[in-house]
Design a protein around this motif. Structure first.
Motif, PDB file in Angstrom:
ATOM      1  N   VAL A 537       0.829  -1.200   0.000  1.00  0.00           N
ATOM      2  CA  VAL A 537       0.000   0.000   0.000  1.00  0.00           C
ATOM      3  C   VAL A 537       0.866   1.254   0.000  1.00  0.00           C
ATOM      4  CG1 VAL A 537      -1.618   1.357   1.383  1.00  0.00           C
ATOM      5  CG2 VAL A 537      -1.994  -1.089   1.090  1.00  0.00           C
ATOM      6  N   ALA A 538       1.915   1.260   0.831  1.00  0.00           N
ATOM      7  CA  ALA A 538       2.790   2.439   0.924  1.00  0.00           C
ATOM      8  C   ALA A 538       3.517   2.683  -0.386  1.00  0.00           C
ATOM      9  CB  ALA A 538       3.787   2.248   2.060  1.00  0.00           C
ATOM     10  N   SER A 539       4.020   1.632  -1.032  1.00  0.00           N
ATOM     11  CA  SER A 539       4.763   1.804  -2.284  1.00  0.00           C
ATOM     12  C   SER A 539       3.858   2.262  -3.414  1.00  0.00           C
ATOM     13  CB  SER A 539       5.474   0.499  -2.662  1.00  0.00           C
ATOM     14  OG  SER A 539       4.549  -0.568  -2.817  1.00  0.00           O
ATOM     15  N   ILE A 540       2.621   1.755  -3.448  1.00  0.00           N
ATOM     16  CA  ILE A 540       1.662   2.214  -4.454  1.00  0.00           C
ATOM     17  C   ILE A 540       1.321   3.677  -4.224  1.00  0.00           C
ATOM     18  CG2 ILE A 540      -0.709   1.969  -5.292  1.00  0.00           C
ATOM     19  CD1 ILE A 540       1.201  -0.185  -6.315  1.00  0.00           C
ATOM     20  N   MET A 541       1.139   4.050  -2.980  1.00  0.00           N
ATOM     21  CA  MET A 541       0.797   5.434  -2.646  1.00  0.00           C
ATOM     22  C   MET A 541       1.930   6.387  -3.029  1.00  0.00           C
ATOM     23  SD  MET A 541      -0.947   6.686   0.882  1.00  0.00           S
ATOM     24  CE  MET A 541      -1.969   8.166   0.942  1.00  0.00           C
ATOM     25  N   ALA A 542       3.163   5.896  -2.971  1.00  0.00           N
ATOM     26  CA  ALA A 542       4.317   6.752  -3.252  1.00  0.00           C
ATOM     27  C   ALA A 542       4.556   6.951  -4.749  1.00  0.00           C
ATOM     28  CB  ALA A 542       5.569   6.158  -2.613  1.00  0.00           C
ATOM     29  N   ALA A 543       4.095   6.005  -5.571  1.00  0.00           N
ATOM     30  CA  ALA A 543       4.450   6.109  -6.994  1.00  0.00           C
ATOM     31  C   ALA A 543       3.317   5.730  -7.935  1.00  0.00           C
ATOM     32  CB  ALA A 543       5.661   5.222  -7.277  1.00  0.00           C
ATOM     33  N   MET A 544       2.074   5.819  -7.496  1.00  0.00           N
ATOM     34  CA  MET A 544       0.935   5.420  -8.317  1.00  0.00           C
ATOM     35  C   MET A 544       0.718   6.388  -9.478  1.00  0.00           C
ATOM     36  SD  MET A 544      -2.974   4.676  -7.075  1.00  0.00           S
ATOM     37  CE  MET A 544      -3.265   6.377  -6.594  1.00  0.00           C
ATOM     38  N   PRO A 545       0.764   5.914 -10.730  1.00  0.00           N
ATOM     39  CA  PRO A 545       0.568   6.815 -11.871  1.00  0.00           C
ATOM     40  C   PRO A 545      -0.890   7.208 -12.098  1.00  0.00           C
ATOM     41  CG  PRO A 545       0.924   4.581 -12.632  1.00  0.00           C
ATOM     42  CD  PRO A 545       1.124   4.554 -11.152  1.00  0.00           C
ATOM     43  N   ALA A 546      -1.802   6.326 -11.757  1.00  0.00           N
ATOM     44  CA  ALA A 546      -3.229   6.604 -11.967  1.00  0.00           C
ATOM     45  C   ALA A 546      -4.037   5.752 -11.001  1.00  0.00           C
ATOM     46  CB  ALA A 546      -3.643   6.287 -13.407  1.00  0.00           C
ATOM     47  N   GLN A 547      -5.284   6.127 -10.791  1.00  0.00           N
ATOM     48  CA  GLN A 547      -6.125   5.407  -9.839  1.00  0.00           C
ATOM     49  C   GLN A 547      -6.770   4.208 -10.518  1.00  0.00           C
ATOM     50  OE1 GLN A 547      -8.451   7.687  -7.037  1.00  0.00           O
ATOM     51  NE2 GLN A 547      -7.343   9.550  -7.554  1.00  0.00           N
ATOM     52  N   GLU A 548      -6.017   3.120 -10.557  1.00  0.00           N
ATOM     53  CA  GLU A 548      -6.486   1.885 -11.164  1.00  0.00           C
ATOM     54  C   GLU A 548      -6.592   0.811 -10.090  1.00  0.00           C
ATOM     55  OE1 GLU A 548      -5.110   0.650 -14.887  1.00  0.00           O
ATOM     56  OE2 GLU A 548      -4.477   2.637 -15.538  1.00  0.00           O
ATOM     57  N   PHE A 549      -7.732   0.172 -10.030  1.00  0.00           N
ATOM     58  CA  PHE A 549      -8.034  -0.809  -8.986  1.00  0.00           C
ATOM     59  C   PHE A 549      -7.007  -1.930  -8.949  1.00  0.00           C
ATOM     60  CE2 PHE A 549     -10.151  -4.531  -7.244  1.00  0.00           C
ATOM     61  CZ  PHE A 549     -10.806  -4.017  -6.134  1.00  0.00           C
ATOM     62  N   ARG A 550      -6.471  -2.289 -10.089  1.00  0.00           N
ATOM     63  CA  ARG A 550      -5.577  -3.450 -10.185  1.00  0.00           C
ATOM     64  C   ARG A 550      -4.331  -3.314  -9.324  1.00  0.00           C
ATOM     65  NH1 ARG A 550      -1.735  -2.802 -15.149  1.00  0.00           N
ATOM     66  NH2 ARG A 550      -2.116  -0.676 -15.865  1.00  0.00           N
ATOM     67  N   TYR A 551      -3.873  -2.085  -9.101  1.00  0.00           N
ATOM     68  CA  TYR A 551      -2.664  -1.896  -8.315  1.00  0.00           C
ATOM     69  C   TYR A 551      -2.819  -2.445  -6.901  1.00  0.00           C
ATOM     70  CZ  TYR A 551      -1.387   1.396 -12.043  1.00  0.00           C
ATOM     71  OH  TYR A 551      -1.097   1.975 -13.257  1.00  0.00           O
ATOM     72  N   LEU A 552      -4.043  -2.463  -6.390  1.00  0.00           N
ATOM     73  CA  LEU A 552      -4.292  -2.920  -5.022  1.00  0.00           C
ATOM     74  C   LEU A 552      -5.239  -4.121  -4.983  1.00  0.00           C
ATOM     75  CD1 LEU A 552      -4.545   0.590  -3.349  1.00  0.00           C
ATOM     76  CD2 LEU A 552      -2.738  -1.100  -3.005  1.00  0.00           C
ATOM     77  N   PHE A 553      -5.189  -4.916  -6.042  1.00  0.00           N
ATOM     78  CA  PHE A 553      -5.991  -6.140  -6.068  1.00  0.00           C
ATOM     79  C   PHE A 553      -5.602  -7.074  -4.926  1.00  0.00           C
ATOM     80  CE2 PHE A 553      -6.542 -10.518  -7.993  1.00  0.00           C
ATOM     81  CZ  PHE A 553      -7.911 -10.576  -7.779  1.00  0.00           C
ATOM     82  N   ALA A 554      -4.359  -6.979  -4.467  1.00  0.00           N
ATOM     83  CA  ALA A 554      -3.909  -7.810  -3.340  1.00  0.00           C
ATOM     84  C   ALA A 554      -4.761  -7.567  -2.101  1.00  0.00           C
ATOM     85  CB  ALA A 554      -2.433  -7.527  -3.035  1.00  0.00           C
ATOM     86  N   ASN A 555      -5.277  -6.346  -1.938  1.00  0.00           N
ATOM     87  CA  ASN A 555      -6.148  -6.063  -0.788  1.00  0.00           C
ATOM     88  C   ASN A 555      -7.358  -6.990  -0.764  1.00  0.00           C
ATOM     89  OD1 ASN A 555      -4.369  -3.962  -0.429  1.00  0.00           O
ATOM     90  ND2 ASN A 555      -5.937  -2.378  -0.240  1.00  0.00           N
ATOM     91  N   VAL A 556      -7.920  -7.235  -1.945  1.00  0.00           N
ATOM     92  CA  VAL A 556      -9.099  -8.100  -2.036  1.00  0.00           C
ATOM     93  C   VAL A 556      -8.747  -9.505  -1.551  1.00  0.00           C
ATOM     94  CG1 VAL A 556     -10.828  -9.086  -3.591  1.00  0.00           C
ATOM     95  CG2 VAL A 556      -9.991  -6.765  -3.975  1.00  0.00           C
ATOM     96  N   LEU A 557      -7.655 -10.048  -2.061  1.00  0.00           N
ATOM     97  CA  LEU A 557      -7.270 -11.414  -1.721  1.00  0.00           C
ATOM     98  C   LEU A 557      -6.958 -11.552  -0.236  1.00  0.00           C
ATOM     99  CD1 LEU A 557      -4.985 -12.258  -4.789  1.00  0.00           C
ATOM    100  CD2 LEU A 557      -7.443 -12.670  -4.511  1.00  0.00           C
ATOM    101  N   LEU A 558      -6.241 -10.590   0.318  1.00  0.00           N
ATOM    102  CA  LEU A 558      -5.869 -10.662   1.734  1.00  0.00           C
ATOM    103  C   LEU A 558      -7.084 -10.546   2.651  1.00  0.00           C
ATOM    104  CD1 LEU A 558      -2.612  -8.515   1.677  1.00  0.00           C
ATOM    105  CD2 LEU A 558      -2.782 -10.996   1.936  1.00  0.00           C
ATOM    106  N   THR A 559      -8.113  -9.860   2.192  1.00  0.00           N
ATOM    107  CA  THR A 559      -9.339  -9.733   2.989  1.00  0.00           C
ATOM    108  C   THR A 559     -10.003 -11.090   3.205  1.00  0.00           C
ATOM    109  OG1 THR A 559      -9.689  -7.514   2.099  1.00  0.00           O
ATOM    110  CG2 THR A 559     -11.581  -8.553   3.133  1.00  0.00           C
ATOM    111  N   PHE A 560      -9.743 -12.057   2.324  1.00  0.00           N
ATOM    112  CA  PHE A 560     -10.330 -13.382   2.451  1.00  0.00           C
ATOM    113  C   PHE A 560      -9.634 -14.245   3.509  1.00  0.00           C
ATOM    114  CE2 PHE A 560     -11.300 -12.837  -2.314  1.00  0.00           C
ATOM    115  CZ  PHE A 560     -12.506 -12.225  -2.048  1.00  0.00           C
ATOM    116  N   VAL A 561      -8.412 -13.878   3.914  1.00  0.00           N
ATOM    117  CA  VAL A 561      -7.666 -14.762   4.819  1.00  0.00           C
ATOM    118  C   VAL A 561      -7.273 -14.125   6.151  1.00  0.00           C
ATOM    119  CG1 VAL A 561      -6.753 -16.152   2.914  1.00  0.00           C
ATOM    120  CG2 VAL A 561      -5.443 -14.184   3.730  1.00  0.00           C
ATOM    121  N   ILE A 562      -6.968 -12.837   6.172  1.00  0.00           N
ATOM    122  CA  ILE A 562      -6.478 -12.215   7.408  1.00  0.00           C
ATOM    123  C   ILE A 562      -7.507 -12.268   8.545  1.00  0.00           C
ATOM    124  CG2 ILE A 562      -5.856  -9.972   8.417  1.00  0.00           C
ATOM    125  CD1 ILE A 562      -3.932  -9.570   6.154  1.00  0.00           C
TER     126      ILE A 562
END
Length: 579
Positions: A537-562
């Motif tokens: 999340v921090a690295s995406i926030m520091a260098a995100m070129p555009a607001q595209e959902f795919r950059y943080l798709f990992a959030n979706v997957l981690l929500t299923f297990v954490i």
């Protein structure tokens, strides 16, 4: 009598907390008074039960203090993330706004803390057990079938310009580091089996389904009830933010899958106090998940480096040899691939301007709003891009219109004297702290904002193949399936509540909520489990070129297990007392 006084106190506090919290989101002129009854009931139940549960010995005093502090930090983050323009508060007195903001902060903080205490106190009877292999296959089949539905609906894949760029490299062998070369090599290998985008979508579906099924299988072995895991499988099958991503050829899909399995392996290491990694098969699996994190997206390498250093420091007695070996091998492999191998294959470097999204957006926001700039600074930025074009091209949610103005945006001016660029940018930010912060927050809203901002974001998903020189096109296999899935996806972006599913910050909030419980129950060493999520999340926030959902798709997957990780009973002799 004490109980009655406590009940009365909790009831009054719940009603007051509900009123100020609702007033934070709705104007008084259309205040939903009926909602107070529902909200007050929720506040009352959790506040009163939480007050009772916090007195039990589930946690040490340090753990309770941690939950309290973390809950109020999360409360502040949620207020910031959920708030909209709130123009209706402008007409209120300063005192009333202080009451509304302060009351909402306190009420949400107490609600979070109380609900965590209640959640921790529930006797789940979670104990490790032997689990037949068939459960893995049941989880796998359920999740994989979801991807097949989307493949039938949008055969053979969804391919954006980025997808086609990787596809082109895999067929021409003219490599560019704009997209990780291992993603390109994955396509190169798979098309030897079947030269169709469908092979890549099947592979992505196979990886996602396998990793999730493996995660659920491991959690069931640690005591999570299968009914809860089956329920999660059903949610995965229904949620639009998972299904459609099985058929889009983006590096972010496989990278997110590796972040998921890397996190699960870290959890197994922490839960076993390092014992899990001592087995040969587990060592190989952890090496492979680490390999995926390092090589499937550029920000994966620093995520791996920081996480492994922390892991080795926390478990230096148990893991320094095995974890240190993985660290050393993958570090050297990364240097070898990006050095000699890149030179041998003549891999073209990525555009260094990709890393300048945040500075560019801050500069643009300052120029557009006629910020405090000297004549010398204006002249310098005019040399990079005419001032009137800065104002014309600036969009708060994406840097692409500026950086892709190829005929006028002069990268050569920036990199001819890069220290001057950085120095000027720093001076401009200091001169205009408000506008600089505004530019940063607007550009990164996808990361932190749950409420949908008026400027939105660029892209959520892709279900068709853009025009290309390879003749790849979509084919309709079943028109009814295509129509229904398309309508479902479109509805998911427009329905008032469901569209929140397309805000990665929603998943981040869920992860942070359960992470508080995870850390409180398992101790400070368990911080390493959520480190990949935080660093991503921090690295995406520091260098995100555009607001595209795919950059943080990992959030979706981690929500299923954490959430399940937080419920697993800590191993005896663990770190609970050190929380």
């Amino acid at each position: 009598m004490r109980i009655n006084l406590r009940l009365l106190f909790c009831a009054v506090l719940s009603v007051l907390g509900s009123i100020v919290t609702i007033a934070f989101f709705y104007p008084l002129s259309r205040f939903p008074w009926f909602g107070i009854i529902v909200a007050a009931g929720i506040f009352f139940c959790f506040y009163y039960l939480g007050l009772l549960q916090s007195r039990r010995e589930e946690f040490s005093n340090k753990a309770k203090l941690f939950i309290g502090i973390a809950s109020f930090i999360l409360s502040a983050l949620l207020m910031f993330s959920l708030k909209g323009p709130q123009n209706f508060l402008l007409g209120h007195s300063a005192l009333l706004n202080i009451v509304i903001y302060g009351g909402t902060f306190f009420a949400m903080g107490m609600l979070i803390a109380a609900s965590l205490f209640v959640l921790a106190s529930i006797k789940w009877t979670i104990t490790p057990r032997e689990v037949p292999k068939r459960f893995f296959w049941i989880y796998f089949i359920l999740i994989f079938s979801c991807g097949l539905v989307y493949l039938i609906a949008f055969y053979p894949a969804g391919m954006s310009p980025d997808s086609l760029a990787s596809w082109r490299q895999a067929h021409t062998f003219e490599f560019n580091d704009w997209h990780p070369i291992f993603f390109t090599w994955t396509i190169m290998v798979l098309v030897q089996i079947w030269d169709s985008p469908a092979i890549m979508t099947l592979f992505q579906n196979l990886v996602l389904s396998s990793f999730l099924a493996y995660s659920f299988y491991q959690l069931q072995k640690l005591g999570i009830r299968p009914v809860l895991l089956f329920l999660m499988c059903l949610i995965i099958m229904v949620i639009p933010t998972f299904g459609v991503y099985t058929i889009i050829i983006w590096k972010d899909v496989l990278f997110s899958a590796t972040i998921l399995i890397f996190t699960v392996h870290l959890f197994l290491i922490v839960h076993s106090n390092g014992e899990w990694l001592k087995y040969r098969l587990n060592f190989i699996l952890f090496f492979l998940s680490s390999f995926g994190v390092v090589f499937y997206r550029h920000n994966g390498f620093p995520i791996f480096i920081v996480t492994m250093i922390v892991l080795i420091l926390l478990y230096r007695k148990q893991l320094w040899k095995k974890a240190g070996l993985i660290f050393a091998v993958l570090f050297l492999a990364h240097q070898f691939v990006t050095g000699p191998v890149f030179n041998w294959l003549d891999v073209k470097p990525s555009d260094p301007n990709e890393a300048l999204a945040i500075p560019t957006q801050q500069i643009a926001n300052i120029i557009v709003n006629d910020g405090n700039l000297t004549e010398e600074q204006l002249a310098y930025y005019d040399e990079i891009l005419p001032i009137e074009v800065w104002k014309e091209k600036y969009q708060p949610h994406t840097v692409d219109p500026i950086k892709f103005t190829w005929d006028q945006y002069r990268r050569d001016v920036i990199f001819a004297d890069f220290p001057k660029y950085l120095k000027t940018w720093g001076q401009v930010v200091v001169q205009n702290p408000g506008l600089a912060t505004e530019g940063f927050l607007k550009h990164t809203a996808l990361v932190w904002q749950i409420s949908t901002p008026p400027y939105g974001y660029t892209n959520t998903y892709f279900t068709f193949i853009m025009e290309n020189e390879f003749g790849e096109t979509n084919k309709v296999i079943s028109e009814p399936v295509t129509e229904k899935v398309t309508a479902y996806l479109e509805k998911s972006k427009s329905a008032s509540f469901v569209k929140k599913l397309w805000r990665p910050a929603l998943y981040a909030a869920i992860i942070l909520y359960f992470s508080i419980l995870l850390l409180a129950r398992n101790g400070y060493k368990s911080t390493v489990i959520i480190l990949p999520f935080l660093l991503n999340v921090a690295s995406i926030m520091a260098a995100m070129p555009a607001q595209e959902f795919r950059y943080l798709f990992a959030n979706v997957l981690l929500t299923f297990v954490i959430p399940f990780m937080a419920l697993v009973k800590p191993k005896k002799g663990g770190e609970v007392e050190n929380a």
